[in-house]
Design a protein around this motif. Sequence first.
Motif, short mmCIF file in Angstrom:
data_model
loop_
_atom_site.label_atom_id
_atom_site.label_comp_id
_atom_site.label_asym_id
_atom_site.label_seq_id
_atom_site.Cartn_x
_atom_site.Cartn_y
_atom_site.Cartn_z
N ASP A 117 107.59 -69.69 -9.44
CA ASP A 117 108.81 -68.89 -9.22
C ASP A 117 108.88 -68.40 -7.78
N ALA A 118 107.74 -67.98 -7.25
CA ALA A 118 107.69 -67.47 -5.88
C ALA A 118 108.07 -68.56 -4.88
N LYS A 119 107.65 -69.78 -5.18
CA LYS A 119 107.98 -70.92 -4.30
C LYS A 119 109.50 -71.13 -4.26
N GLU A 120 110.13 -71.06 -5.43
CA GLU A 120 111.58 -71.24 -5.50
C GLU A 120 112.34 -70.12 -4.79
N LYS A 121 111.85 -68.89 -4.95
CA LYS A 121 112.56 -67.73 -4.39
C LYS A 121 112.11 -67.38 -2.97
N LYS A 122 111.08 -68.08 -2.47
CA LYS A 122 110.54 -67.84 -1.11
C LYS A 122 110.12 -66.38 -0.94
N VAL A 123 109.41 -65.85 -1.93
CA VAL A 123 108.99 -64.45 -1.93
C VAL A 123 108.04 -64.14 -0.77
N LEU A 124 107.07 -65.02 -0.52
CA LEU A 124 106.10 -64.77 0.55
C LEU A 124 106.75 -64.81 1.93
N ASP A 125 107.79 -65.60 2.09
CA ASP A 125 108.49 -65.68 3.38
C ASP A 125 108.96 -64.29 3.81
N ARG A 126 109.59 -63.58 2.87
CA ARG A 126 110.12 -62.24 3.18
C ARG A 126 108.99 -61.25 3.44
N SER A 127 107.96 -61.30 2.62
CA SER A 127 106.88 -60.32 2.74
C SER A 127 106.05 -60.51 4.01
N LEU A 128 105.74 -61.76 4.34
CA LEU A 128 104.90 -62.03 5.51
C LEU A 128 105.71 -62.19 6.80
N GLY A 129 107.02 -62.26 6.67
CA GLY A 129 107.89 -62.30 7.85
C GLY A 129 107.88 -63.62 8.59
#
Length: 98
Positions: free
Chosen positions: A58-70
């Motif tokens: 799910d995180a891959k689809e929503k790009k969750v880490l992109d936002r958190s790690l900048g």
Amino acid sequence: MKKRRIPMRKDLLTNTMQPKKELVRVVIDKEKNISVDPTGKKPGRGAYVSLDPEKISDAKEKKVLDRSLGTKVPDTFYDELYSYVDHQKARKELFGDK
């Protein structure tokens, strides 16, 4: 007898507080290298994610880490993280909680 305090961290994927032991840390260093940090001691900005392979998908689809790690996190890293989490979950089920 004195109770030991359990360190808690916020799971980026479920937005809930969980014991640090039940999460895995993802780190980005000054050179913008992203890696899995099993020890939890690497220098850099960290984000904690649960040991649930479905949540990683799910995180891959929503790009969750992109936002958190900048920064832009490559899909290959999500795949690497998925296999790491899947392995850790299997170990936990096989050997129990250590």
